[in-house]
Design a protein around this motif. Structure first.
Motif, PDB file in Angstrom:
ATOM      1  N   VAL A 281       0.834  -1.195   0.006  1.00  0.00           N
ATOM      2  CA  VAL A 281      -0.053   0.169   0.005  1.00  0.00           C
ATOM      3  C   VAL A 281       0.918   1.328   0.007  1.00  0.00           C
ATOM      4  O   VAL A 281       0.726   2.149  -0.685  1.00  0.00           O
ATOM      5  CB  VAL A 281      -0.819   0.025   1.126  1.00  0.00           C
ATOM      6  CG1 VAL A 281      -1.855   1.149   1.503  1.00  0.00           C
ATOM      7  CG2 VAL A 281      -1.999  -1.183   1.360  1.00  0.00           C
ATOM      8  N   ALA A 282       1.774   1.128   0.918  1.00  0.00           N
ATOM      9  CA  ALA A 282       2.896   2.387   0.961  1.00  0.00           C
ATOM     10  C   ALA A 282       3.589   2.566  -0.387  1.00  0.00           C
ATOM     11  O   ALA A 282       3.753   3.556  -0.913  1.00  0.00           O
ATOM     12  CB  ALA A 282       3.753   2.155   1.851  1.00  0.00           C
TER      13      ALA A 282
ATOM     14  N   ALA B 100      -6.698  14.140   1.453  1.00  0.00           N
ATOM     15  CA  ALA B 100      -5.544  13.408   1.485  1.00  0.00           C
ATOM     16  C   ALA B 100      -5.599  12.709   2.879  1.00  0.00           C
ATOM     17  O   ALA B 100      -5.336  11.322   2.770  1.00  0.00           O
ATOM     18  CB  ALA B 100      -4.347  14.322   1.657  1.00  0.00           C
TER      19      ALA B 100
ATOM     20  N   ALA C 146       1.586   8.913  -6.419  1.00  0.00           N
ATOM     21  CA  ALA C 146       1.292  10.319  -5.929  1.00  0.00           C
ATOM     22  C   ALA C 146       1.916  11.397  -6.775  1.00  0.00           C
ATOM     23  O   ALA C 146       2.913  11.176  -7.368  1.00  0.00           O
ATOM     24  CB  ALA C 146       1.994  10.709  -4.765  1.00  0.00           C
TER      25      ALA C 146
ATOM     26  N   ILE D  44      -2.813  11.884  -4.950  1.00  0.00           N
ATOM     27  CA  ILE D  44      -2.972  10.657  -5.486  1.00  0.00           C
ATOM     28  C   ILE D  44      -3.980  10.390  -6.601  1.00  0.00           C
ATOM     29  O   ILE D  44      -5.142  10.843  -6.642  1.00  0.00           O
ATOM     30  CB  ILE D  44      -3.511   9.501  -4.403  1.00  0.00           C
ATOM     31  CG1 ILE D  44      -2.142   9.636  -3.352  1.00  0.00           C
ATOM     32  CG2 ILE D  44      -3.520   8.070  -5.062  1.00  0.00           C
ATOM     33  CD1 ILE D  44      -2.479   8.462  -2.282  1.00  0.00           C
TER      34      ILE D  44
ATOM     35  N   VAL E  37      -3.079   4.682  -9.684  1.00  0.00           N
ATOM     36  CA  VAL E  37      -3.228   3.478  -8.511  1.00  0.00           C
ATOM     37  C   VAL E  37      -3.391   2.108  -9.032  1.00  0.00           C
ATOM     38  O   VAL E  37      -2.891   1.247  -8.551  1.00  0.00           O
ATOM     39  CB  VAL E  37      -4.132   3.981  -7.358  1.00  0.00           C
ATOM     40  CG1 VAL E  37      -4.577   2.997  -6.533  1.00  0.00           C
ATOM     41  CG2 VAL E  37      -3.960   5.177  -6.657  1.00  0.00           C
TER      42      VAL E  37
ATOM     43  N   GLY F 171      -7.749   4.177   3.310  1.00  0.00           N
ATOM     44  CA  GLY F 171      -6.978   3.474   2.498  1.00  0.00           C
ATOM     45  C   GLY F 171      -6.100   2.265   3.478  1.00  0.00           C
ATOM     46  O   GLY F 171      -5.996   1.150   3.337  1.00  0.00           O
TER      47      GLY F 171
ATOM     48  N   VAL G 281       2.408   1.722  -3.415  1.00  0.00           N
ATOM     49  CA  VAL G 281       1.687   2.034  -4.453  1.00  0.00           C
ATOM     50  C   VAL G 281       1.275   3.484  -4.325  1.00  0.00           C
ATOM     51  O   VAL G 281       1.110   4.342  -5.369  1.00  0.00           O
ATOM     52  CB  VAL G 281       0.530   1.166  -4.555  1.00  0.00           C
ATOM     53  CG1 VAL G 281      -0.579   1.958  -5.585  1.00  0.00           C
ATOM     54  CG2 VAL G 281       0.662  -0.340  -4.879  1.00  0.00           C
ATOM     55  N   GLY G 282       0.946   3.950  -3.007  1.00  0.00           N
ATOM     56  CA  GLY G 282       0.709   5.293  -2.683  1.00  0.00           C
ATOM     57  C   GLY G 282       1.703   6.386  -3.286  1.00  0.00           C
ATOM     58  O   GLY G 282       1.638   7.364  -3.563  1.00  0.00           O
ATOM     59  N   TRP G 283       3.007   5.931  -2.797  1.00  0.00           N
ATOM     60  CA  TRP G 283       4.281   6.715  -3.156  1.00  0.00           C
ATOM     61  C   TRP G 283       4.177   6.848  -4.762  1.00  0.00           C
ATOM     62  O   TRP G 283       4.622   8.006  -5.186  1.00  0.00           O
ATOM     63  CB  TRP G 283       5.482   6.121  -2.479  1.00  0.00           C
ATOM     64  CG  TRP G 283       6.541   6.839  -2.945  1.00  0.00           C
ATOM     65  CD1 TRP G 283       7.131   8.103  -2.452  1.00  0.00           C
ATOM     66  CD2 TRP G 283       7.830   6.381  -3.781  1.00  0.00           C
ATOM     67  NE1 TRP G 283       8.120   8.417  -3.121  1.00  0.00           N
ATOM     68  CE2 TRP G 283       8.627   7.445  -3.972  1.00  0.00           C
ATOM     69  CE3 TRP G 283       8.049   4.890  -4.290  1.00  0.00           C
ATOM     70  CZ2 TRP G 283       9.846   7.178  -4.596  1.00  0.00           C
ATOM     71  CZ3 TRP G 283       9.033   4.759  -4.944  1.00  0.00           C
ATOM     72  CH2 TRP G 283      10.199   5.884  -5.229  1.00  0.00           C
TER      73      TRP G 283
ATOM     74  N   ARG H 286      -8.321   9.669   2.536  1.00  0.00           N
ATOM     75  CA  ARG H 286      -7.758   8.708   1.474  1.00  0.00           C
ATOM     76  C   ARG H 286      -6.981   7.800   1.981  1.00  0.00           C
ATOM     77  O   ARG H 286      -6.720   6.460   2.182  1.00  0.00           O
ATOM     78  CB  ARG H 286      -7.160   9.354   0.172  1.00  0.00           C
ATOM     79  CG  ARG H 286      -8.322   9.796  -0.885  1.00  0.00           C
ATOM     80  CD  ARG H 286      -7.754  10.171  -2.086  1.00  0.00           C
ATOM     81  NE  ARG H 286      -8.839  10.289  -2.921  1.00  0.00           N
ATOM     82  CZ  ARG H 286      -8.683  10.920  -4.202  1.00  0.00           C
ATOM     83  NH1 ARG H 286      -7.594  11.626  -4.456  1.00  0.00           N
ATOM     84  NH2 ARG H 286      -9.747  11.041  -4.971  1.00  0.00           N
ATOM     85  N   ALA H 287      -5.818   8.618   3.173  1.00  0.00           N
ATOM     86  CA  ALA H 287      -4.700   7.780   3.590  1.00  0.00           C
ATOM     87  C   ALA H 287      -5.298   6.804   4.794  1.00  0.00           C
ATOM     88  O   ALA H 287      -4.976   5.776   4.971  1.00  0.00           O
ATOM     89  CB  ALA H 287      -3.626   8.787   4.180  1.00  0.00           C
TER      90      ALA H 287
END
Length: 203
Positions: free
Chosen positions: A4-5, A107, A12, A18, A23, A114, A7-9, A110-111
Motif C-alpha cells: 500500500v505504501a 488527503a 502520488a 494521488i 493507483v 486506505g 503504490v501510494g508513493w 484517503r490515507a
C-alpha cells in the motif's frame, strides 16, 4: 502494508495528489511482480506444501471454523471507520476541490481509509486466502443497492452475500471434490461485474 505504501508513493503527484488511474496501473504492476515472486516460492516447495499453497491462493473456506472466526472478530472493530465514512465519501464523489470546500480533508481521508481497508483486507485474506472478484463485485453491486451512491455498508453486505453464495455452491455442486470457494467467486464474479459496469455506464 508495504504494498500500500509503495503504490501510494508511486501514484502520488506533487500537485494533484494521488491519482486513481495511477493507483490502478501501479497496483497492477506490483501485483504481477508479487505474483511472480509467489510462484517462485511455490516452485521451491515440496509437492504436499505446494498443493496446500495453491489451494490457499485460490481462496477457500474449507477447514475454517469458529476458532478462525474468533481470530477474525477484531476486524469488525476496524471496519467501523469504513462504515461511518459514507457521508465523507459522498462529498468526495463531487470532486476533490468541492469536497475540500465542504470541509473534507481529502488527503487524510484517503490515507486513513486506505490504511484501514488494507488492514481489514489483509486480515481476511490471512484467514481464507484471496478470493477473486469479491471486492470488484461488491462495490458496483453496493452502489446499485444504494441508488448510485457510495455505501460501505451496502458493499460489505454485497461482498458477504457473494462469498456465502459461492461457498454454498462449492459445497452443493461438488461436495466430494470440495473445490475452493475462490473458483466460484471468479466464475460468478466476472459476468456480474461486467453486467454491473454496463448498467452503471448506461445510467
Amino acid at each position: 502494508m508495504a504494498a500500500v505504501a509503495i503504490v501510494g508513493w508511486l501514484a502520488a503527484h506533487p500537485r494533484r495528489g494521488i491519482e486513481p488511474r495511477a493507483v490502478v496501473l501501479q497496483g497492477l504492476a506490483l501485483a504481477i511482480f508479487a505474483g511472480a515472486a509467489t510462484e517462485a516460492l511455490i516452485l521451491r516447495m515440496g509437492d504436499g506444501t505446494a498443493g496446500m499453497a495453491i489451494t490457499w491462493l485460490s481462496g477457500t473456506l474449507n477447514g475454517v471454523g469458529w476458532p478462525e472466526v474468533a481470530r477474525g472478530a477484531w476486524l469488525l472493530l476496524l471496519m467501523l471507520p469504513l462504515l461511518l465514512a459514507g457521508r465523507a465519501l459522498d462529498r468526495l464523489e463531487l470532486g476533490e476541490d468541492l469536497a475540500r470546500a465542504l470541509g473534507v480533508r481529502v488527503a487524510l481521508l484517503r490515507a486513513g481509509l486506505g490504511l484501514v481497508a488494507a488492514i481489514v483486507a489483509a486480515g481476511a485474506v490471512a484467514l481464507c486466502g484471496p478470493m477473486a472478484f469479491v471486492a470488484l463485485v461488491a462495490e458496483p453491486v453496493g452502489r446499485l443497492m444504494s441508488y448510485g451512491r457510495p455505501s460501505p455498508v451496502a458493499a460489505m453486505l454485497a461482498g458477504a452475500a457473494f462469498v456465502t453464495l459461492a461457498d454454498t455452491l462449492a459445497r452443493a455442486i461438488a461436495p466430494a471434490a470440495l473445490l475452493p470457494t475462490g473458483l466460484y467467486t471468479a466464475l460468478i464474479g466476472a459476468p456480474v461485474l461486467i453486467l454491473a459496469v454496463r448498467r452503471m455506464a448506461r445510467g
